[in-house]
Design an enzyme around this catalytic site. Structure first.
Site, short mmCIF file in Angstrom:
data_model
loop_
_atom_site.label_atom_id
_atom_site.label_comp_id
_atom_site.label_asym_id
_atom_site.label_seq_id
_atom_site.Cartn_x
_atom_site.Cartn_y
_atom_site.Cartn_z
N ASP A 345 0.85 -1.19 0.00
CA ASP A 345 0.00 0.00 0.00
C ASP A 345 0.88 1.24 0.00
O ASP A 345 2.09 1.16 0.30
CB ASP A 345 -0.88 0.04 1.25
CG ASP A 345 -2.08 -0.90 1.13
OD1 ASP A 345 -2.50 -1.17 0.01
OD2 ASP A 345 -2.58 -1.34 2.18
N THR A 796 29.67 -32.24 23.68
CA THR A 796 30.50 -31.15 23.19
C THR A 796 29.90 -30.42 21.99
O THR A 796 30.25 -29.28 21.72
CB THR A 796 31.89 -31.69 22.79
OG1 THR A 796 31.76 -32.59 21.68
CG2 THR A 796 32.53 -32.43 23.95
#
Length: 981
Positions: A345, A796
């Site tokens: 718009d 890990t």
């Protein structure tokens, strides 16, 4: 329309009394209904409403979902990657490795718990965004309009509903007329009319002509309604009670990852099955060969893949919310990153939506207006007599055909309720939008009356009316209003009928100039009379309109007509507006200025750099929209220009020519667009393979918002209906926020790829040691145990992987073209980088560490290293070094995965502190595995000497450095490639 008489036994406003009795049939005569509810047409007092809220409970749907967590955890336990680990556990148990089987089962259960917690966190993150969009409704409390949270509405409340509002409770109309979208309850695709009536309705409840229902949407008109049921006692509440199943939607990205997971599972099983006979052929005992196959299975499983992606999407949602874009679905984050076309718009999105009148034209002259002092400007305006009759008539028409309220104009209830808000850009505005503002300050200001209320365009027109000397008091305007035809996006007009004097009526019309001019037969003269509107007059007005529009001004035409009598066809405007909106007298033209928003030009430039086209789809005049578009750079650098497509031209275009138009590199302005225009444009672009983001704010924008890949509703100026139909809501209505959302979407998708790269790269150094063991026929002992692999994958690896999901945007993110619509998460280039560069180099370094430690200890191929053998301790130290070498390579891989194109120095080594914390945890976890004595017999690890640790230090730099050189070579190749147009 004034409220009707108060029935016996019911005061105009209830302030105290016992709880209202349960209403079994809201269709009973209105007088009895008001009595049973102990309610009045003036609403409740705040004290009474608070008391009823305690007894009736909040107006919300309660979900008795029960205990769903077992089902959610079960879903994690049957994920394809989990099934793969279950298979490994069964194989371990069959082979006699009970400890290994138990360890794998623990991993599966722990991983399912972690995934469950992360997904619950992601869902709560999305649900928490509801706080950004609190649903509000307008009620009459203490004889005044107030906006309150929907959950605080109680039976007996009187609601004010208008166009674009979502009905907050089941209610009976007291006065007014509305059209309601009932599709969610009845499946009807066409809105149905509802109007107030005193007579009881004995037909089906949902077909009652004076009832509206919670959750439905008002598409036209306005009314005051009496709440008869709330919460689970509403019709939608009864439906909710019948179906308590709540399904979780899976995003496209999650579906892709699930397919990848099945692919990984198939590869892992295939590799394990294929190498089992190889191990047997190489002379391995069956138990060792089976252990080898189990190791391959476990090494190929990225356990945290799916939950980490879900969390990354949820993080993206939170990032967007902080930037003013509330995303309603996780999947939208992924889709945003691939947007190729934005259909936006103009008003309020590209511009500030602060309309001020700058020019007034009548036959008395062209009157410039000073928008600051509201006085005639020095360039000729002062020579015009503002007291002339035509200007007085123009001011009266502007005030009468309006539903806004200027600051300082206190308004009490009792008059006709305003109609709903307007449609597209240059539509004459409607009344204050009910229940959609986001600011608490706005809510309070409405009660104080110290701020303007209503659509910005209408506020600007009211200021022009006040400047012309008209009475703009809202109560006065509504007191003389008899009928109102709300703005129709197809007709592009709005009309009111007022009683200007006892027994005398007049119609006032405003709208798009061409829509009003076609209905005009006469032109107002300076003395307030009228003369025929000749062809020359029309040409003069057309030239004026073109000049004003070319300056980027929004232009509205104003007309009126005296009526012999009030139309007696009831409140349904469709029955009388066509007759009233004919034979009009043109009073004049008003031009308003709406400056572009700050930052929009930069956002447009960013879109062009990112390969995103911007089309303006507006209800405004083509020249006006094009002028604003050029001011912000649309149709400028990076595009082939700007083309204006008028509604008349588009309506005659066949689909093939529309496709050719949209394939063109030029950016487009679709002027005077209707809701059907937006829908047709969205469909055509999607058929052409574009990923479309479409903005909208009105009721009639809902179909296009649903059809677009990303429907974007305005949070401040938009209607409830538009927000419900959208995928994303802008809390600030700013175009620049759309671009920020696209940037965030690209960032989230890139981070998902970085995580996948990080996970995939570790599969190679975990698998290769097993291959060396198998292909050597057992002459080389296993460089890594299965339990050590589990410590890597679970301990890990996890936190650095999660941290990569929070990686800052890579430089040049918005300088790349959008990714293809069907491009998957995993690409061949990613696999080459993960397996061929990072993976292979890590595997070489891991094996080097393993063999260096064995060689230092005097090991030769074929030497026994089992428990009790002289070399057993050296072997344990070598496997521990393999474990630590993989951890060291993980650190280098994490640093390399931070960027896909740019050098690490461009991102900054310390810009992702979460990753640094993750690496610190990874190192601490690995140290615990190696140096805590009670873990040694469980994981087959030993303490590693400092001299061996020194061997690990350069590994992260080697891995990262090799990838850095590869990316630098890619950048040089890209720079040498010729640019194609």
């Amino acid at each position: 329309m004034n409220p009707g008489p108060v029935p016996p036994g019911a005061t105009d406003r209830i302030t105290a009394g016992p709880d209202p009795v349960a209403v079994t049939d809201p269709r009973e005569p209105l007088a009895l209904l008001l009595r049973d509810l102990r309610a009045g047409r003036g609403g409740l007092s705040e004290r009474e409403a608070a008391r009823r809220l305690v007894s009736a409970g909040p107006n919300e749907l309660s979900r008795r979902r029960g205990r769903t967590w077992p089902r959610e955890i079960a879903r994690q336990l049957i994920h394809p990657l989990a099934l793969l680990l279950w298979l490994a556990a069964v194989l371990a148990a069959v082979s006699g490795s009970a400890a290994l089987a138990v360890a794998i089962v623990v991993v599966v259960l722990l991983n399912a718990a972690v995934a469950f917690v992360q997904e619950q966190h992601a869902e709560k993150a999305v649900e928490a965004l509801a706080a950004f969009l609190p649903p509000l409704a307008t009620v009459l409390r203490d004889d005044a309009e107030r906006r309150v949270p929907v959950r605080e509405i109680v039976p007996g409340d009187v609601l004010v509903i208008g166009e674009g509002d979502r009905v907050a409770a089941d209610a009976r109309l007291l006065d007014g007329y509305v059209e309601v979208d009932m599709s969610m309850l009845t499946g009807e695709s066409v809105p149905v009319a509802r109007s107030a009536t005193e007579a009881p309705d004995t037909g089906p409840l949902l077909a009652a002509e004076d009832l509206v229902f919670s959750g439905t949407s008002c598409t036209a008109g306005s009314a005051r309604v009496l709440v008869v049921a709330t919460g689970m006692n509403t019709e939608i509440g009864r439906l909710a009670a019948l179906s308590e199943r709540v399904q979780r939607d899976e995003s496209p990205l999650e579906r892709q990852v699930r397919r990848v997971a099945w692919l990984i599972a198939a590869v892992a099983v295939g590799v394990g099955v294929a190498f089992l006979p190889i191990g047997l052929a190489a002379g391995l005992p069956f138990g060792e060969a089976l252990t080898f196959a189990i190791g391959l299975l476990v090494a190929n499983v990225p356990e945290g893949l799916l939950p980490t992606i879900t969390l990354a999407l949820a993080v993206g949602v939170r990032v967007l919310a902080r930037r003013g874009a509330v995303v309603r679905r996780l999947s939208a984050v992924e889709t945003l990153g691939s947007t190729t076309v934005i259909c936006t718009d103009k008003t309020g999105t590209l511009t500030e939506n602060r309309m001020r009148p700058v020019r007034l034209w009548t036959t008395a002259g062209d009157l410039p207006v000073d928008g600051v002092n509201w006085a005639a400007s020095a360039d000729g305006g002062s020579s015009v007599d503002r007291s002339s009759r035509v200007l007085a008539a123009l001011g009266a028409a502007l005030a009468s055909c309006s539903d806004a309220q200027l600051a300082g104009d206190t308004y009490q209830t009792g008059g006709q309720v305003p109609s709903g808000r307007p449609g597209p850009d240059d539509a004459p505005p409607g009344p204050p939008r009910q229940g959609t503002e986001l600011s608490k300050r706005d809510d309070e200001s409405e009660d104080r009356g110290d701020e303007d209320r209503g659509d910005p365009t209408e506020i600007g027109l009211l200021r022009a009316a006040a400047w012309l000397g008209a009475d703009t008091g809202r109560a006065v305007r509504l007191a003389r209003r008899c009928l109102q035809a709300p703005f129709d996006p197809r007709l592009r007009r709005m009309t009111t009928v007022d009683e200007t004097a006892p027994g005398r009526f007049a119609a006032f019309v405003k709208g798009a100039p061409e829509a009003v001019l076609e209905r005009c037969e006469t032109l107002a003269t300076p003395d307030g009379g009228a003369r025929p509107l000749a062809a020359a007059d029309r040409d003069q007005v057309a030239a004026l309109l073109a000049a004003l529009a070319a300056d980027g001004l929004r232009v509205l035409a104003i007309a009126d007509r005296e009526l012999p009598a009030l139309p007696a066809t009831g409140p349904d405007h469709r029955e009388w507006r066509d007759g009233v909106e004919s034979g009009l007298r043109l009073l004049g033209v008003v031009a308003l200025a709406d400056p572009p928003r700050a930052g929009v030009a930069d956002a447009v430039a960013a879109c062009h750099r990112a390969g995103i086209r911007i089309n303006v789809v507006t209800g405004d005049h083509g020249l006006t929209a094009a002028a604003v578009a050029r001011q912000v750079g649309i149709g400028g650098q990076g595009t082939a220009g700007l083309r204006i497509v008028a509604a008349e031209e588009l309506d005659t275009l066949p689909e093939s020519e529309l496709d050719e138009l949209l394939r063109d590199d030029r950016e487009l302005v679709f002027a005077r667009s209707s809701p059907e225009t937006k829908l047709r444009i969205a469909d055509a672009l999607r058929d052409l393979g574009q990923v479309v983001a479409m903005t909208g704010d009105g009721v009639n924008d809902a179909p296009a918002l649903r059809r677009a890949d990303i429907g974007i509703a305005m949070g401040r100026s938009g209607t409830d209906v538009a927000r419900e139909a959208s995928t994303m809501v802008l809390t600030d209505d700013d175009f620049a926020t759309i671009v920020a959302a696209i940037r965030a979407g690209r960032q989230v998708y890139d981070n998902v790829r970085k995580f996948v790269l990080y996970i995939f790269a570790h599969a190679v150094p975990e698998v290769v040691p097993f291959l060396v063991f198998a292909l050597s026929g057992g002459a080389v002992p296993l460089p890594l145990t299965v339990l050590q692999i589990l410590m890597i994958d679970l301990g890990t690896e996890t936190l650095p992987a999660l941290a990569l999901g929070r990686e800052p945007a890579e430089p040049g993110l918005m300088s790349r073209p959008p990714r293809p619509r069907r491009e998957g998460v995993i690409r061949p280039a990613m696999l080459l980088r993960a397996w061929g560069i990072l993976g292979v180099l890590s595997a070489v370094l891991v094996l080097a560490a393993f063999f260096v430690v064995l060689g230092r200890g005097g090991w030769h191929p074929g030497d026994p290293v089992g428990a009790g053998d002289p070399l057993h301790h050296i072997y344990l130290e070598a496997t521990t070094m393999s474990f630590l070498a993989i951890v060291a390579c993980q650190i280098g891989t994490a640093l390399a995965a931070r960027t896909e194109h740019a050098a690490l120095r461009e991102v900054g080594l310390f810009s992702n502190r979460l990753l640094l914390y993750g690496i610190a945890f990874e190192i601490a976890f690995a140290a615990a595995v190696v140096y805590l004595p009670f873990l040694h017999p469980v994981l087959d690890t030993v303490a590693v000497s400092p001299s061996n640790l020194i061997f690990l230090l350069p590994m992260p730099i080697i891995v990262w450095g090799a990838d850095e050189l590869w990316r630098a070579a890619r950048r040089r190749r890209a720079q040498r490639q010729p640019v194609t147009h």
